[in-house]
Design an enzyme around this catalytic site. Structure first.
Site, PDB file in Angstrom:
ATOM      1  N   SER A   1      33.584 -33.886   0.723  1.00  0.00           N
ATOM      2  CA  SER A   1      32.519 -34.886   0.656  1.00  0.00           C
ATOM      3  C   SER A   1      32.223 -35.207  -0.808  1.00  0.00           C
ATOM      4  CB  SER A   1      31.258 -34.361   1.333  1.00  0.00           C
ATOM      5  OG  SER A   1      30.163 -35.165   0.946  1.00  0.00           O
TER       6      SER A   1
ATOM      7  N   HIS B   1      35.711 -37.781   2.340  1.00  0.00           N
ATOM      8  CA  HIS B   1      34.541 -37.994   3.189  1.00  0.00           C
ATOM      9  C   HIS B   1      33.454 -38.703   2.376  1.00  0.00           C
ATOM     10  CE1 HIS B   1      31.948 -36.753   6.649  1.00  0.00           C
ATOM     11  NE2 HIS B   1      30.998 -36.624   5.737  1.00  0.00           N
TER      12      HIS B   1
ATOM     13  N   ASP C   1      29.701 -40.177   2.462  1.00  0.00           N
ATOM     14  CA  ASP C   1      28.425 -40.110   3.183  1.00  0.00           C
ATOM     15  C   ASP C   1      27.554 -41.312   2.848  1.00  0.00           C
ATOM     16  OD1 ASP C   1      28.473 -37.523   4.623  1.00  0.00           O
ATOM     17  OD2 ASP C   1      28.769 -36.717   2.605  1.00  0.00           O
TER      18      ASP C   1
ATOM     19  N   MET D   1      24.103 -43.165   3.482  1.00  0.00           N
ATOM     20  CA  MET D   1      22.737 -42.892   3.967  1.00  0.00           C
ATOM     21  C   MET D   1      21.819 -44.052   3.614  1.00  0.00           C
ATOM     22  SD  MET D   1      22.331 -38.922   2.850  1.00  0.00           S
ATOM     23  CE  MET D   1      23.704 -37.764   2.973  1.00  0.00           C
TER      24      MET D   1
ATOM     25  N   HIS E   1      31.260 -41.562   6.887  1.00  0.00           N
ATOM     26  CA  HIS E   1      30.230 -40.991   7.753  1.00  0.00           C
ATOM     27  C   HIS E   1      28.942 -41.793   7.587  1.00  0.00           C
ATOM     28  CE1 HIS E   1      27.592 -37.136   8.559  1.00  0.00           C
ATOM     29  NE2 HIS E   1      27.410 -38.071   9.477  1.00  0.00           N
TER      30      HIS E   1
ATOM     31  N   MET F   1      25.289 -42.530   8.156  1.00  0.00           N
ATOM     32  CA  MET F   1      23.999 -41.968   8.583  1.00  0.00           C
ATOM     33  C   MET F   1      22.979 -43.083   8.401  1.00  0.00           C
ATOM     34  SD  MET F   1      24.568 -38.265   6.844  1.00  0.00           S
ATOM     35  CE  MET F   1      25.929 -38.906   5.887  1.00  0.00           C
TER      36      MET F   1
ATOM     37  N   MET G   1      27.393 -31.877  13.343  1.00  0.00           N
ATOM     38  CA  MET G   1      26.636 -31.564  12.124  1.00  0.00           C
ATOM     39  C   MET G   1      26.100 -30.143  12.215  1.00  0.00           C
ATOM     40  SD  MET G   1      26.824 -34.173  10.124  1.00  0.00           S
ATOM     41  CE  MET G   1      25.736 -33.502   8.855  1.00  0.00           C
TER      42      MET G   1
ATOM     43  N   PHE H   1      21.442 -34.314   3.089  1.00  0.00           N
ATOM     44  CA  PHE H   1      21.631 -33.691   1.776  1.00  0.00           C
ATOM     45  C   PHE H   1      22.792 -32.705   1.796  1.00  0.00           C
ATOM     46  CE2 PHE H   1      17.242 -34.891   2.283  1.00  0.00           C
ATOM     47  CZ  PHE H   1      16.987 -35.588   1.109  1.00  0.00           C
ATOM     48  N   GLY H   2      23.449 -32.589   0.651  1.00  0.00           N
ATOM     49  CA  GLY H   2      24.475 -31.567   0.484  1.00  0.00           C
ATOM     50  C   GLY H   2      23.815 -30.243   0.128  1.00  0.00           C
ATOM     51  N   GLY H   3      24.595 -29.190   0.166  1.00  0.00           N
ATOM     52  CA  GLY H   3      24.131 -27.894  -0.319  1.00  0.00           C
ATOM     53  C   GLY H   3      23.175 -27.141   0.583  1.00  0.00           C
TER      54      GLY H   3
ATOM     55  N   ASP I   1      30.553 -30.574   9.704  1.00  0.00           N
ATOM     56  CA  ASP I   1      30.028 -31.037   8.415  1.00  0.00           C
ATOM     57  C   ASP I   1      28.679 -30.374   8.151  1.00  0.00           C
ATOM     58  OD1 ASP I   1      29.233 -32.507   6.194  1.00  0.00           O
ATOM     59  OD2 ASP I   1      29.182 -34.440   7.242  1.00  0.00           O
ATOM     60  N   GLY I   2      28.592 -29.669   7.019  1.00  0.00           N
ATOM     61  CA  GLY I   2      27.323 -29.085   6.615  1.00  0.00           C
ATOM     62  C   GLY I   2      27.410 -27.582   6.396  1.00  0.00           C
ATOM     63  N   GLY I   3      27.296 -27.184   5.156  1.00  0.00           N
ATOM     64  CA  GLY I   3      27.289 -25.756   4.852  1.00  0.00           C
ATOM     65  C   GLY I   3      28.633 -25.076   5.019  1.00  0.00           C
TER      66      GLY I   3
ATOM     67  N   GLY J   1      31.385 -30.290   0.847  1.00  0.00           N
ATOM     68  CA  GLY J   1      30.930 -30.976  -0.360  1.00  0.00           C
ATOM     69  C   GLY J   1      30.725 -30.001  -1.492  1.00  0.00           C
ATOM     70  N   SER J   2      29.591 -29.287  -1.451  1.00  0.00           N
ATOM     71  CA  SER J   2      29.247 -28.400  -2.566  1.00  0.00           C
ATOM     72  C   SER J   2      30.237 -27.256  -2.718  1.00  0.00           C
ATOM     73  CB  SER J   2      27.822 -27.871  -2.402  1.00  0.00           C
ATOM     74  OG  SER J   2      27.651 -27.300  -1.132  1.00  0.00           O
TER      75      SER J   2
HETATM   76  C1  DX5 Z   1      25.086 -34.187   4.792  1.00  0.00           C
HETATM   77  C2  DX5 Z   1      26.438 -34.799   4.647  1.00  0.00           C
HETATM   78  C3  DX5 Z   1      27.511 -33.876   4.248  1.00  0.00           C
HETATM   79  C4  DX5 Z   1      27.287 -33.184   2.929  1.00  0.00           C
HETATM   80  C5  DX5 Z   1      27.837 -31.808   3.092  1.00  0.00           C
HETATM   81  O1  DX5 Z   1      24.258 -35.059   5.440  1.00  0.00           O
HETATM   82  O2  DX5 Z   1      26.850 -35.412   5.851  1.00  0.00           O
HETATM   83  O3  DX5 Z   1      28.795 -34.484   4.281  1.00  0.00           O
HETATM   84  O4  DX5 Z   1      27.910 -33.783   1.839  1.00  0.00           O
HETATM   85  O5  DX5 Z   1      27.536 -31.072   1.969  1.00  0.00           O
HETATM   86  P1  DX5 Z   1      27.746 -29.510   1.935  1.00  0.00           P
HETATM   87  O6  DX5 Z   1      29.214 -29.272   2.218  1.00  0.00           O
HETATM   88  O7  DX5 Z   1      27.361 -29.160   0.551  1.00  0.00           O
HETATM   89  O8  DX5 Z   1      26.883 -28.913   2.999  1.00  0.00           O
HETATM   90 ZN    ZN Z   2      28.976 -36.122   5.987  1.00  0.00          ZN
END
Ligand code: DX5
Ligand code: ZN
Length: 220
Positions: free
Chosen positions: A17, A42, A44, A46, A75, A77, A146, A152-154, A181-183, A203-204
């Site tokens: 991401s 990927h 994102d 938003m 993606h 959102m 999800m 948000f990332g991280g 996706d997520g964490g 992502g992170s």
């Molecule tokens: C969150 C996004 C993710 C985000 C994931 O809403 O859809 O794609 O970038 O970030 P990490 O991998 O850091 O959880």
């Molecule tokens: Zn995403």
């Protein structure tokens, strides 16, 4: 040529991401994860309504498309996704994933994506039961589960959400991509794969590491 790798359940599709990338050096950040072995990018999107955050939109997808041949996993959102699908398709998205919760007629949104000649994905937030998307499994190319609240990332991985994967896997056809996706990191990625996921967004974990190749390979 754009290589569309939606075929084998054996292959784990890694989709970094760019939300956690350095936006001032986006071209380099995309090339770096490509060289590190990532399969997709990927993106994102938003809107500040469906989720509390605002990120990037159509012009950024277009700019990325002009600079890379990587498969663009977009993606959305956003509320009323049907309004924007043609524009994201035109901008160069290869796969467009929208949220079940954001669409009053998910089947219609899938048809619009397909009519644009793109792969279609449907996503569910943590609070949405996995059974809600079962009716769409035969019509989409990808299901996105999800494992954090989108926005948000991280954030920290929510184990309970990953428990939706086995039901989806049980009902899915061989070619369906089950993405999480997520964490995601090497440990949570392993849990998701063991439950039946075959695509991981990170992502992170990738962009926060000092060795992208090592991070990507640790997810495989
Ligand atoms: C969150 C996004 C993710 C985000 C994931 O809403 O859809 O794609 O970038 O970030 P990490 O991998 O850091 O959880
Ligand atoms: Zn995403």
């Amino acid at each position: 040529m754009i290589c569309v790798k939606i075929t084998s359940m054996d292959k784990i599709i890694i989709s970094p991401s760019i939300l956690s990338a350095d936006f001032m050096n986006l071209e380099q950040e995309i090339n770096s994860v490509k060289n590190a072995g990532a399969d997709w990018i990927h993106i994102d999107v938003m809107d500040g309504h469906f989720v509390p955050n605002i990120t990037v939109g159509i012009p950024v997808v277009k700019s990325i498309r002009n600079k890379t041949d990587m498969f663009l996993d977009v993606h959305l959102m956003i509320e009323n996704p049907e309004r924007y699908i043609a524009a994201f398709a035109e901008a160069g998205a290869d796969l467009i994933t929208f949220h079940y919760e954001a669409a009053s007629e998910p089947q219609r949104v899938i048809s619009i994506i397909k009519n644009c000649g793109k792969k279609a994905g449907i996503s569910i937030k943590p609070g949405t039961e996995g059974s809600k998307i079962i009716p769409y499994l035969n019509d989409v190319d990808l299901i996105l589960v999800m494992t954090v609240e989108p926005g948000f990332g991280g954030q920290e991985f929510m184990h309970d959400c990953a428990m939706k994967i086995p039901l989806i896997k049980e009902k899915a056809s061989q070619n369906l991509v089950i993405q999480v996706d997520g964490g995601i990191n090497n440990l949570t990625g392993k849990i998701c794969k063991s439950l039946g996921a075959n695509s991981l967004v990170a992502g992170s974990y990738i962009y926060g590491s000092d060795d992208y190749k090592k991070a990507v390979e640790s997810l495989l």
